[in-house]
Every structure is written in structure tokens, then in C-alpha cells.
Design an enzyme around this catalytic site. Structure first.
Site, PDB file in Angstrom:
ATOM      1  N   SER A 155       4.055   2.445   8.288  1.00 22.53           N
ATOM      2  CA  SER A 155       3.827   1.449   7.248  1.00 22.53           C
ATOM      3  C   SER A 155       5.136   1.195   6.532  1.00 22.53           C
ATOM      4  O   SER A 155       5.836   2.135   6.151  1.00 22.53           O
ATOM      5  CB  SER A 155       2.803   1.961   6.245  1.00 22.53           C
ATOM      6  OG  SER A 155       1.528   1.659   6.710  1.00 22.53           O
ATOM      7  N   HIS A 186       0.819  -1.219   0.000  1.00 23.84           N
ATOM      8  CA  HIS A 186       0.000   0.000   0.000  1.00 23.84           C
ATOM      9  C   HIS A 186       0.850   1.266   0.000  1.00 23.84           C
ATOM     10  O   HIS A 186       0.354   2.344  -0.318  1.00 23.84           O
ATOM     11  CB  HIS A 186      -1.069  -0.018   1.115  1.00 23.84           C
ATOM     12  CG  HIS A 186      -0.607   0.369   2.481  1.00 23.84           C
ATOM     13  ND1 HIS A 186      -0.324  -0.548   3.471  1.00 23.84           N
ATOM     14  CD2 HIS A 186      -0.408   1.574   3.047  1.00 23.84           C
ATOM     15  CE1 HIS A 186       0.022   0.079   4.571  1.00 23.84           C
ATOM     16  NE2 HIS A 186      -0.011   1.365   4.349  1.00 23.84           N
ATOM     17  N   ASP A 241       1.110  -7.675   2.645  1.00 19.56           N
ATOM     18  CA  ASP A 241       1.202  -6.263   2.250  1.00 19.56           C
ATOM     19  C   ASP A 241       2.665  -5.839   2.056  1.00 19.56           C
ATOM     20  O   ASP A 241       3.214  -5.107   2.877  1.00 19.56           O
ATOM     21  CB  ASP A 241       0.505  -5.410   3.320  1.00 19.56           C
ATOM     22  CG  ASP A 241       0.259  -3.980   2.856  1.00 19.56           C
ATOM     23  OD1 ASP A 241       0.864  -3.566   1.842  1.00 19.56           O
ATOM     24  OD2 ASP A 241      -0.524  -3.271   3.506  1.00 19.56           O
TER      25      ASP A 241
HETATM   26  N1  ARG Z   1      -4.967   0.700   7.658  1.00 17.78           N
HETATM   27  C1  ARG Z   1      -3.696   0.711   6.991  1.00 17.78           C
HETATM   28  C2  ARG Z   1      -3.071   2.084   7.169  1.00 17.78           C
HETATM   29  O1  ARG Z   1      -3.394   3.072   7.315  1.00 17.78           O
HETATM   30  C3  ARG Z   1      -3.717   0.267   5.576  1.00 17.78           C
HETATM   31  C4  ARG Z   1      -4.438   1.141   4.589  1.00 17.78           C
HETATM   32  C5  ARG Z   1      -4.472   0.634   3.182  1.00 17.78           C
HETATM   33  N2  ARG Z   1      -5.436  -0.431   2.971  1.00 17.78           N
HETATM   34  C6  ARG Z   1      -6.787  -0.258   2.750  1.00 17.78           C
HETATM   35  N3  ARG Z   1      -7.540  -1.314   2.609  1.00 17.78           N
HETATM   36  N4  ARG Z   1      -7.353   0.901   2.662  1.00 17.78           N
HETATM   37  O2  ARG Z   1      -3.170   3.034   7.036  1.00 17.78           O
HETATM   38  N1  GLU Z   2      -1.298   1.566   7.437  1.00 20.81           N
HETATM   39  C1  GLU Z   2      -0.673   2.612   8.208  1.00 20.81           C
HETATM   40  C2  GLU Z   2       0.261   3.488   7.399  1.00 20.81           C
HETATM   41  O1  GLU Z   2       0.135   3.758   6.324  1.00 20.81           O
HETATM   42  C3  GLU Z   2       0.035   2.020   9.363  1.00 20.81           C
HETATM   43  C4  GLU Z   2      -0.975   1.598  10.296  1.00 20.81           C
HETATM   44  C5  GLU Z   2      -1.088   2.517  11.459  1.00 20.81           C
HETATM   45  O2  GLU Z   2      -1.640   3.617  11.356  1.00 20.81           O
HETATM   46  O3  GLU Z   2      -0.574   2.064  12.482  1.00 20.81           O
HETATM   47  O4  GLU Z   2       1.111   4.164   7.804  1.00 20.81           O
END
Ligand code: ARG
Ligand code: GLU
Length: 763
Positions: free
Chosen positions: A660, A87, A225
């Protein structure tokens, strides 16, 4: 007071005042020796502070980069191979994707270096050193200065300090100065940035994004991921702009990768660039977040998401067009819900209040401190009360006008064409036009459905009208609908706007873009949506912005004082600075948790779990045939864990957005996993970390290796890496630069086995 109450009070007090619970904290690497080394070694770490951060010799920090400024990545080979999240590389992967080469759907692996794909604009930034410059930055600052006076002294100091650090610095190195502890301390970062970063490989979305939005923020998780990139450097191994002649970068350090996996209780450390946290807010602020601001944002996004979802379910074409936008809106929608619930479930506000009581008790015993800090909590109470309607209006405006009604942005950007022509003439206009078309409008129209947006518009404008704290904020709507206070037909309003504006129809937009600049600008100025957007913006800027800024500046100033007060009044507490996109590390243990009564989540997931969720043809839970085949044959090579293929694991590491792509590192300095998310119940860790439910989610390094090797057949990359078996031969010597010979072209199975099977005597 009876005895048991006294006892409870004592326990609560002790709980708060003892050093922070294992897991909590985003620490500065250069302070590790002073603050964390002992604690980490007690928890099982075998490294010394010098092994992790050193200016004079290579250390772990030399393998970690800020990836594009929004994620983290780490070097995992002597040829500059970078590991980060799928991502995080999504934009790059998408930009190389065409109908014929659908890298999102099918994945991509460069089988030779000359197949690796360049990514203009993407950078990898190393941290060369970090120093405390609080003294020169705060020289001449006194307690009686107001915030303006204080800032002007600091700005002047900053110029001097920066100039000193910039002396003799080569062009590719930079100096970055950042405030810490809400402006009570300052640190300087000397950085080195590489701009030639190429895409090496990515699994298909059905692995890299497996579970998509349904599983986002959720444990148990089965997402691979990850994606791989490579840093290229000039002939001297220094940063150089993209060129065919560039060579893979030889890093000062690259992370060996452990084949031995993890089990509950193992030490873990996560290194990276966390974006933003708010750990030291007063209870009054947390209360506002939970009771007012989060519900506002959640409600607006939920309304928009429900409408989009309805259309996505009806039409597969819409599903493709809106999948990525939906994911973006849903990501924080889901996070805020988890955050509010987590604060409630762990009584986050109650704990803050308890701490504040203790704060006041201590102040009462210390007249000097009481004099300086005694009014703070009351001031916060008042300021948060004063700012509340402005903060809520700001969220309404941002969520409704700036984020969730798509065409508002399209119309708003039209304004830039007007200013370009007015300020820079026809040449400026046509430059801006090209930039906007290439950078925004083309992809906007590719994925735009006015009928969906129109329905979102009607629903959100109504919410804005019904709930915005100031009536004037919606006066442009009232005017258009011919009503005064409340009421009005929002469906008719949206219909009128969408049918009369040219921004909602690509063909008409293209016609306007083909006109001469003067006529085009006249068209934009006369467009009903442009006019409406501008009026909404103008009333917002008039009613909300100045007041919001005024209160917010006062809150920041109080927060700086409060931070200082907390450190003085609780000297026994180790306090870490809030995240600010600078390099940090956090450490904890592999650990399951109890999300609700009677339920315990184990900390590791396996491919069996992914198979159990498999839904053929589903856009979230489909799986590649090859992966299913490998699963059926249990063909996991050397990457299996007792015959099973691990996918993800969780730990108590304190992470946030920006982490991330961060490496999860074992007690010996080897890579064991790749951070990519947090467990939903504990997303309040940005405001109030609680060790009982706050968990970060990582992809198991063995799953990554398995996908690269067995699934993608990119085993040439495996030969580049340094695979180790620390558990079979745990020698507590620090990691040194791996001396792996370049095995390019020598792909004999025997060679590979020899290299990876034998325990590395150095680890
Ligand atoms: N929750 C994770 C992070 O902030 C992954 C986000 C990407 N994936 C998604 N299905 N939107 O940010
Ligand atoms: N998916 C998140 C990111 O893009 C990391 C998850 C979190 O916020 O801990 O940075």
C-alpha cells in the site's frame, strides 16, 4: 497412455517449467541485473538495472521509503514531499482530527510549510544498500545439523556480521539482517531512518475512502486513496528528531510524474515493501488453508460482522463508533473469501499437485536428490495432518478471544497493571496505568457499546464451544454455565459476565483507576471477566501452544529444505523469495481481466463511474459538492484523458499487504499511479499467483494531481513536483535527479504552464 493425454501432460509441464509468467514475482532490487533486466526490457522497460538500484549513484530506490514500517511511500519532489495511501496515513489524519477541524470528513491541506503537522512515532526509512551475506551467515552450517544446532551457529554468525556492518555507522543508520528463501539465504539491509515526517495534505474520506467496505478489494474501483507527507531533516540534510529548525529533506532522487497516463498493455513496475507471502507451500498446506483455516476465520468474523452491522444500521451514533473497527474486521474477512474462491476457480491445489508429481518424477531420475528430498512431501502430509487441530484451535482462540470480543482485550490489558505492580512497584504501576489509559482505554471507551459486544460474545463463545477441536479449551465456560459437555445458555453466560464486570462500564473502570494501586489490582483480580479471560488463556496455553509450536518448528525446517529442493530440482525456474517486509519490485502490464464467464473488466475507471455510484448522504458513496461541480463543468485542467477524468487502473503486478502506497512506475521511471489494493478474485496471489485473475489496483497519478490542484487548490505542491510527458517525447534516457527550481511563491499560471506543458527533454 494415449497421445492427447501425453500432449496435455506436456503442455502442463511446459506451462509450469517455463520462466514465471509476466507479473509474478517480488524481486530483490540488487539482483535485478542478473535475473530480470532482459525480461523487463523485452516487456518495454527503457531503464537499466543501474537506474533502478545502484549503490554509487542515485537510482529509483532512493525515492522509496518504508512508511511507518507498515506501508510504502515515495518521494515526489526535491523538497522531500511523500506520497502514500490515505489508508496508510489514516491513524495520523485521525489523530489531528477534532470536531472543529474534521480532517477525515473535510480533508486537510497545509498551504504553507509551517502548517504541516508533525506525527510523533511516524518514520520514513530509506534503503542505502542491500548485500548477500549468505556465506558468512551460513559458515559452519552443515546438512546433518538439527534445526537447533543450525540456528545457534547462525545466531553466532549474525553477531559477527552485524558488528562488521555496524562499524562506523552513524546513529541514524541501521543494519537489518533477514533470512530469504525460508532460511537458505541471508541478506543485509543498511537503512537510514527519518523521524520528522509531517502531514501535508489529505483529501476528504469521501474521496480517499470512496466506496469504503463495499468497494474494498473490488474492481471496478473509484477511490482516490492517497495522502501526502513531507520528510524533514536537520541542517545537514541528515535525520534529526522533530524540531522547528528542521528543513525539508533534499532527496537523492525524486520520482517525476507522468501526465500521459496509461493504456492497456503499458509496462508497469511497482516498488515497495510487501509484507508476507507463501508461494512455495506444498499442496497439503494450501488444502488446509482453503478447507479448514480460512472457513474458520471467515465464519467467526461473519458472525461478529452481522451483529455489528445490525446495530450500525439502527443507530447513526453506533455507525460512527464502529465504522473503523468494522472496516478492520471486514478487510481480511473479505480477503480470505476471495482467496479461497480464487484458489478453487484456478484449481490452485490441482496445479500444486501436478507440480509435485513432476518433482517426484525428477527425483526418481536423480538418486542423490531423491535421498535428500524424497521424503519431504510425505513428511508435509503427516505434519499438516498433525498440526491441523492445533492450528484450527489457534485460529479459534485468536479470532474469538484476542480479536473479536472487544472487552477481552480490555480485561487482558488489566493483567499488565497487576504485573506492573508486582514487578515494579507503585511507580511502575502508575506509569503503566497512564500508558494504557492514553494509548488504549480512552479510545476504547469512546467507541465501545457493551450491548453489542455482549451479543458478539454470546455468539462467538458458542461457536468456540461447538467447534473447537479440544473439549478442554472451553472448560472455563462449562464451569461457569454449570454444564459438562455441550449445551449451556450462552446468552445468560455473556449477560452474567458483562453485568458483573467493571470493564464493560467506563464509569466503573474510572473508579477503579482512581483507587490506590493495591485496591485497584485486587479489583482487577476479582473481576469476573478478567478471571474468565485468564482461565481461557491458561487452558489455551496449556493444551495448544506447546504442540502448535513443536509442529510448526518442524514444518518450518521442512519448508526450508523444500525451498532448497525446488531450486535444485527446477534449476530452469527463476524463483523469487517470499515477501518478508523487505524492499522488492514487481513488474507487469496494465491489463483487464475476466472475473467470470462472459464478463471482461477494462483496466481503467473514470469519474463518470464514481458519479454513477454516488449516493447523497451515504457514508460509503457520498461525494463532495466541489468534486461534483468540477465533474459537471468537466473542469479537469491538464489532467484529463480525452475529456474524461481517470481515477484508477489495474495491472498484473504481484503485490500484497505492505505494498500500500507503493509507486506504480512507467517504462521510463516516472510515477503513473499509486498502489492501494488488489482485485478480489485474485487475492490468492499471496499463495498462488495466477496471471489470469491476479491484478493490483492503483490510483491514476493524474487523479491525484487533479484533486490536489483543482479540488483542493493546493497548487503550490504541484509546482514542487516534476511533471513530464514521456509519451509525447519518449527518450529512453534514465531518470536523473530532477533539477526543478524551487518555485515557492512564484505561482504565476504562466510559469506553471511552461513547466508542465513542455515535454521534459530528460525523460
Ligand atoms: N484492502 C486494502 C488493503 O488491505 C485497503 C484496506 C483499507 N480500506 C478499507 N475499506 N478497509 O489492505
Ligand atoms: N491495502 C493493502 C495494504 O495495506 C494492499 C492491498 C494488498 O494486500 O495487495 O497493504
Amino acid at each position: 497412455m494415449n497421445k492427447s493425454i501425453k500432449l496435455i501432460k506436456l503442455v502442463v509441464f511446459l506451462l509450469f517449467t517455463q520462466s514465471l509468467t509476466a507479473g509474478e514475482g517480488m524481486w530483490l532490487p540488487q539482483l535485478l541485473q542478473a535475473l530480470n533486466e532482459g525480461d523487463m526490457q523485452t516487456m518495454g522497460m527503457k531503464l537499466s538495472a543501474e537506474d533502478i538500484y545502484s549503490v554509487n549513484k542515485s537510482s529509483l530506490k532512493d525515492a522509496i521509503v518504508h512508511f511507518g514500517g507498515f506501508c510504502t511511500a515515495e518521494v515526489i519532489s526535491n523538497e522531500g514531499l511523500l506520497l502514500t495511501n490515505h489508508h496508510c496515513g489514516y491513524g495520523q489524519i485521525q489523530s489531528h482530527t477534532t470536531l472543529e477541524n474534521n480532517y477525515l470528513k473535510d480533508g486537510f491541506w497545509a498551504m504553507k510549510k509551517n502548517e504541516e503537522l508533525p506525527n510523533p512515532g511516524l518514520f520514513a526509512r530509506f534503503i542505502l544498500r542491500i548485500e548477500d551475506i549468505s556465506e558468512p551467515m551460513l559458515a559452519g552450517v552443515t546438512d546433518d545439523m538439527n534445526s537447533k544446532e543450525r540456528q545457534s551457529v547462525i545466531d553466532k554468525n549474525m553477531e559477527v556480521v552485524k558488528a562488521k556492518y555496524e562499524q562506523d555507522l552513524p546513529a541514524f543508520d541501521d543494519v537489518m539482517i533477514r533470512p530469504f528463501y525460508h532460511g537458505n539465504q541471508y541478506f543485509v539491509f543498511v537503512t537510514r531512518t527519518f523521524n520528522d515526517v509531517r502531514l501535508v495534505g489529505t483529501p476528504p474520506e469521501s474521496i480517499g475512502k470512496y466506496g469504503s467496505d463495499t468497494d474494498n478489494w473490488v474492481w471496478p474501483r473509484h477511490t482516490g486513496d492517497f495522502a501526502m507527507f513531507r520528510i524533514y531533516a536537520g541542517p545537514d540534510n541528515l535525520p534529526a528528531e522533530y524540531s522547528n529548525d528542521n528543513k525539508p529533506y533534499t532527496p537523492k532522487h525524486s520520482l517525476p510524474i507522468s501526465l500521459d497516463g496509461v493504456e492497456e498493455g503499458d509496462f508497469t513496475m511497482v516498488f515497495g515493501f510487501p509484507g508476507r507471502t507463501n508461494q512455495y507451500l506444498p499442496a497439503s498446506a494450501v488444502k488446509q488453508t482453503v478447507e479448514v483455516l480460512n472457513p474458520t476465520k471467515i465464519g467467526i468474523r461473519e458472525t461478529a460482522l452481522n451483529i455489528i452491522d445490525k446495530f450500525m444500521r439502527k443507530d447513526p451514533q453506533v455507525k460512527i463508533q464502529y465504522a473503523s473497527k468494522f472496516a478492520r474486521v471486514a478487510n481480511y474477512w473479505k480477503k480470505w473469501i476471495g482467496e479461497s474462491q480464487g484458489i478453487e476457480a484456478t484449481d490452485g491445489i490441482g496445479k500444486k499437485l501436478e507440480m509435485e508429481k513432476e518433482f517426484l518424477t525428477r527425483l526418481n531420475k536423480n538418486p542423490a536428490q531423491k535421498e535428500k528430498y524424497g521424503a519431504l512431501l510425505g513428511d508435509f502430509e503427516k505434519l499438516y495432518n498433525d498440526i491441523e487441530p492445533y492450528a484450527a484451535s489457534r485460529d479459534y482462540y485468536n479470532e474469538v478471544i484476542s480479536r473479536n470480543i472487544e472487552v477481552m482485550r480490555a480485561a487482558g490489558l488489566g493483567g499488565r497493571l497487576i504485573t506492573a505492580l508486582e514487578n515494579n512497584g507503585e511507580k511502575g504501576y502508575s506509569n503503566m496505568k497512564q500508558r494504557l489509559i492514553d494509548g488504549y482505554y480512552t479510545s476504547f471507551y469512546k467507541n465501545y457499546r457493551p450491548e453489542i459486544d455482549q451479543e458478539v460474545c454470546a455468539a462467538l463463545l458458542k461457536m468456540y464451544k461447538d467447534n473447537a477441536p479440544f473439549k478442554g479449551l472451553t472448560s472455563p465456560m462449562d464451569k461457569m454455565m454449570g454444564v459438562r459437555d455441550g449445551g449451556g445458555d450462552y446468552t445468560a453466560l455473556a449477560k452474567k459476565l458483562y453485568s458483573t464486570s467493571f470493564f464493560t462500564k467506563q464509569a466503573e473502570f474510572d473508579k477503579v483507576m482512581a483507587m490506590n494501586p493495591k485496591d485497584a489490582v485486587a479489583k482487577i483480580k476479582g473481576d469476573p471477566l478478567y478471571a474468565f479471560m485468564s482461565d481461557m488463556k491458561a487452558v489455551y496455553e496449556d493444551i495448544v501452544e506447546p504442540k502448535y509450536k513443536e509442529y510448526n518448528d518442524q514444518i518450518s525446517e521442512k519448508q526450508r529444505l523444500y525451498m532448497k529442493a525446488l531450486m535444485e530440482v527446477f534449476p530452469e525456474k527463476r524463483m523469487y523469495p517470499d515477501a518478508n517486509s523487505t524492499m522488492r519490485f514487481t513488474y507487469g502490464k496494465v491489463n483487464g481481466y475476466t472475473p467470470r464467464d462472459a464478463v471482461y473488466y477494462r483496466p481503467v475507471t473514470y469519474l463518470d463511474g464514481a458519479m454513477a455510484k454516488y449516493k447523497p448522504g451515504d457514508y460509503e458513496f457520498d461525494m463532495p459538492a466541489k468534486l461534483i461541480d468540477l465533474y459537471n463543468k468537466k473542469d479537469y485542467g491538464q489532467y484529463a484523458d480525452n475529456g474524461k477524468m481517470p481515477i484508477c487502473f489495474i495491472g498484473t503486478n504481484h503485490t500484497t499487504g505492505g505494498n500500500s502506497g507503493s509507486p506504480a512506475i512507467d517504462a521510463h521511471g516516472n510515477l503513473i499511479g499509486l498502489n492501494f489494493d488488489r482485485a478480489w478474485e485474485g487475492t490468492m496471489s499471496d499463495i498462488n499467483y495466477d496471471p489470469s485473475i491476479c491484478r493490483n489496483i492503483m490510483v491514476d497519478a493524474r487523479y491525484i494531481l487533479f484533486i490536489v490542484d483543482k479540488f483542493a487548490g493546493a497548487s503550490h505542491l504541484i509546482y514542487e513536483m516534476n511533471l513530464v510527458n514521456p509519451k509525447r517525447m519518449p527518450a529512453p534516457t534514465p531518470p536523473i535527479i530532477s533539477k526543478t527550481p524551487i518555485t515557492k511563491g512564484k505561482k504565476s499560471k504562466k510559469k506553471k504552464k511552461m513547466k508542465v506543458k513542455g515535454p521534459n527533454p530528460k525523460m
